[in-house]
Design a protein around this motif. Structure first.
Motif, PDB file in Angstrom:
ATOM      1  N   UNK A   1       0.813  -1.201   0.000  1.00  0.00           N
ATOM      2  CA  UNK A   1       0.000   0.000   0.000  1.00  0.00           C
ATOM      3  C   UNK A   1       0.852   1.259   0.000  1.00  0.00           C
ATOM      4  N   UNK A   2       0.347   2.294  -0.646  1.00  0.00           N
ATOM      5  CA  UNK A   2       0.935   3.629  -0.601  1.00  0.00           C
ATOM      6  C   UNK A   2      -0.012   4.474   0.233  1.00  0.00           C
ATOM      7  N   UNK A   3       0.402   4.911   1.419  1.00  0.00           N
ATOM      8  CA  UNK A   3      -0.487   5.676   2.276  1.00  0.00           C
ATOM      9  C   UNK A   3      -0.508   7.139   1.871  1.00  0.00           C
ATOM     10  N   UNK A   4      -1.690   7.727   1.892  1.00  0.00           N
ATOM     11  CA  UNK A   4      -1.895   9.141   1.622  1.00  0.00           C
ATOM     12  C   UNK A   4      -3.048   9.618   2.492  1.00  0.00           C
TER      13      UNK A   4
ATOM     14  N   UNK B   1      -2.350  -1.598  18.678  1.00  0.00           N
ATOM     15  CA  UNK B   1      -2.684  -2.762  19.509  1.00  0.00           C
ATOM     16  C   UNK B   1      -4.196  -3.020  19.565  1.00  0.00           C
ATOM     17  N   UNK B   2      -4.995  -2.109  18.997  1.00  0.00           N
ATOM     18  CA  UNK B   2      -6.453  -2.270  18.981  1.00  0.00           C
ATOM     19  C   UNK B   2      -6.942  -3.182  17.868  1.00  0.00           C
ATOM     20  N   UNK B   3      -6.052  -3.608  16.975  1.00  0.00           N
ATOM     21  CA  UNK B   3      -6.454  -4.424  15.838  1.00  0.00           C
ATOM     22  C   UNK B   3      -6.899  -3.558  14.679  1.00  0.00           C
ATOM     23  N   UNK B   4      -7.515  -4.198  13.682  1.00  0.00           N
ATOM     24  CA  UNK B   4      -7.929  -3.474  12.487  1.00  0.00           C
ATOM     25  C   UNK B   4      -6.761  -3.103  11.588  1.00  0.00           C
ATOM     26  N   UNK B   5      -5.642  -3.829  11.719  1.00  0.00           N
ATOM     27  CA  UNK B   5      -4.456  -3.545  10.916  1.00  0.00           C
ATOM     28  C   UNK B   5      -4.550  -4.222   9.558  1.00  0.00           C
TER      29      UNK B   5
ATOM     30  N   UNK C   1      -3.543   2.426  10.295  1.00  0.00           N
ATOM     31  CA  UNK C   1      -4.024   3.639   9.648  1.00  0.00           C
ATOM     32  C   UNK C   1      -4.918   4.426  10.602  1.00  0.00           C
ATOM     33  N   UNK C   2      -5.044   5.703  10.316  1.00  0.00           N
ATOM     34  CA  UNK C   2      -5.892   6.611  11.088  1.00  0.00           C
ATOM     35  C   UNK C   2      -7.007   7.147  10.197  1.00  0.00           C
ATOM     36  N   UNK C   3      -8.067   7.726  10.794  1.00  0.00           N
ATOM     37  CA  UNK C   3      -9.106   8.344   9.972  1.00  0.00           C
ATOM     38  C   UNK C   3      -8.482   9.376   9.024  1.00  0.00           C
TER      39      UNK C   3
ATOM     40  N   UNK D   1      -8.200   2.521  -0.893  1.00  0.00           N
ATOM     41  CA  UNK D   1      -8.934   2.370   0.360  1.00  0.00           C
ATOM     42  C   UNK D   1      -8.808   3.656   1.174  1.00  0.00           C
ATOM     43  N   UNK D   2      -9.965   4.248   1.526  1.00  0.00           N
ATOM     44  CA  UNK D   2     -10.023   5.505   2.265  1.00  0.00           C
ATOM     45  C   UNK D   2     -10.625   5.249   3.636  1.00  0.00           C
ATOM     46  N   UNK D   3      -9.932   5.698   4.676  1.00  0.00           N
ATOM     47  CA  UNK D   3     -10.354   5.440   6.054  1.00  0.00           C
ATOM     48  C   UNK D   3     -11.261   6.547   6.565  1.00  0.00           C
ATOM     49  N   UNK D   4     -12.483   6.157   6.949  1.00  0.00           N
ATOM     50  CA  UNK D   4     -13.424   7.075   7.580  1.00  0.00           C
ATOM     51  C   UNK D   4     -13.308   6.993   9.095  1.00  0.00           C
TER      52      UNK D   4
END
Length: 200
Positions: free
Chosen positions: A6-9, A121-125, A148-150, A111-114
């Motif tokens: 992935x390329x994060x933006x 450590x919360x998962x969702x990785x 990733x963050x929102x 993929x865009x994070x809302x």
């Protein structure tokens, strides 16, 4: 050339639509993984998104966005014809919710994070193995994890990169992503076996 990882933006924030729960699906013959579970994502398909949010559909079809993706891939990128698969909202919202190991039918996933868990450590990785489409590669040396963050986003060569999302670790967490699938001219049909395990 686009990386297989992935390329994060950063991306603009979007307001999520109300999701519907996807029905569990059994694994088909010849599949490489049986990671689909009762705690899979809540999913809203592109046909439902198009009815509820013309803005998301316009963003998906934006010519400047497709030109950018084409320049990153090094070949023409076009919208997916399938109204369900072109853009999908996936929501993890309960402890144990995960998105099982798979490759996608189409070559590119933006993929865009809302919403996203606040800490790794919360998962969702996102777990992925660059350049390896074999689902077993996710448990092999070279596999990677990304938090990733929102408002984050990533671009993944998703048809040849095995990937999955780790389970949410506790109550009160949400991971909501908008997934835009793109393809190349002449490639509109489903080509992988594992993506069909994730959606009805």
């Amino acid at each position: 050339m686009i990386s297989n990882g992935p390329c994060s933006r950063r991306s603009s924030r979007l307001r999520p639509a109300r999701p519907r729960r996807a029905a569990p699906r059994r694994n088909g013959p010849g599949t490489a993984s049986s990671t689909r579970s009762a705690t899979s994502p809540t999913t809203l398909g592109g046909h439902q998104i198009a009815r509820a949010s013309p803005v998301i559909t316009r963003l998906y079809q934006d010519r400047d966005l497709m030109r950018l993706l084409s320049s990153l891939l090094g070949e023409a990128v076009v919208a997916v014809h399938d109204p369900v698969e072109r853009h999908v909202l996936n929501v993890l919202h309960r402890p144990g919710d995960t998105h099982g190991a798979h490759t996608d039918d189409y070559p590119l996933a933006l993929v865009l994070f809302l919403e996203a868990p606040p800490h790794h450590t919360d998962g969702g990785l996102l777990e992925f193995h660059p350049g390896r489409g074999n689902l077993g590669a996710l448990d092999a040396p070279g596999a990677r994890r990304a938090h990733h963050r929102p408002a984050d986003g990533y671009l993944l060569r998703s048809d040849i990169t095995a990937h999955r999302v780790t389970p949410l670790e506790r109550p009160g967490l949400r991971r909501t992503v908008l997934n835009f699938a793109y393809t190349t001219p002449g490639r509109q049909g489903a080509t992988t076996s594992s993506a069909s395990l994730l959606y009805d």
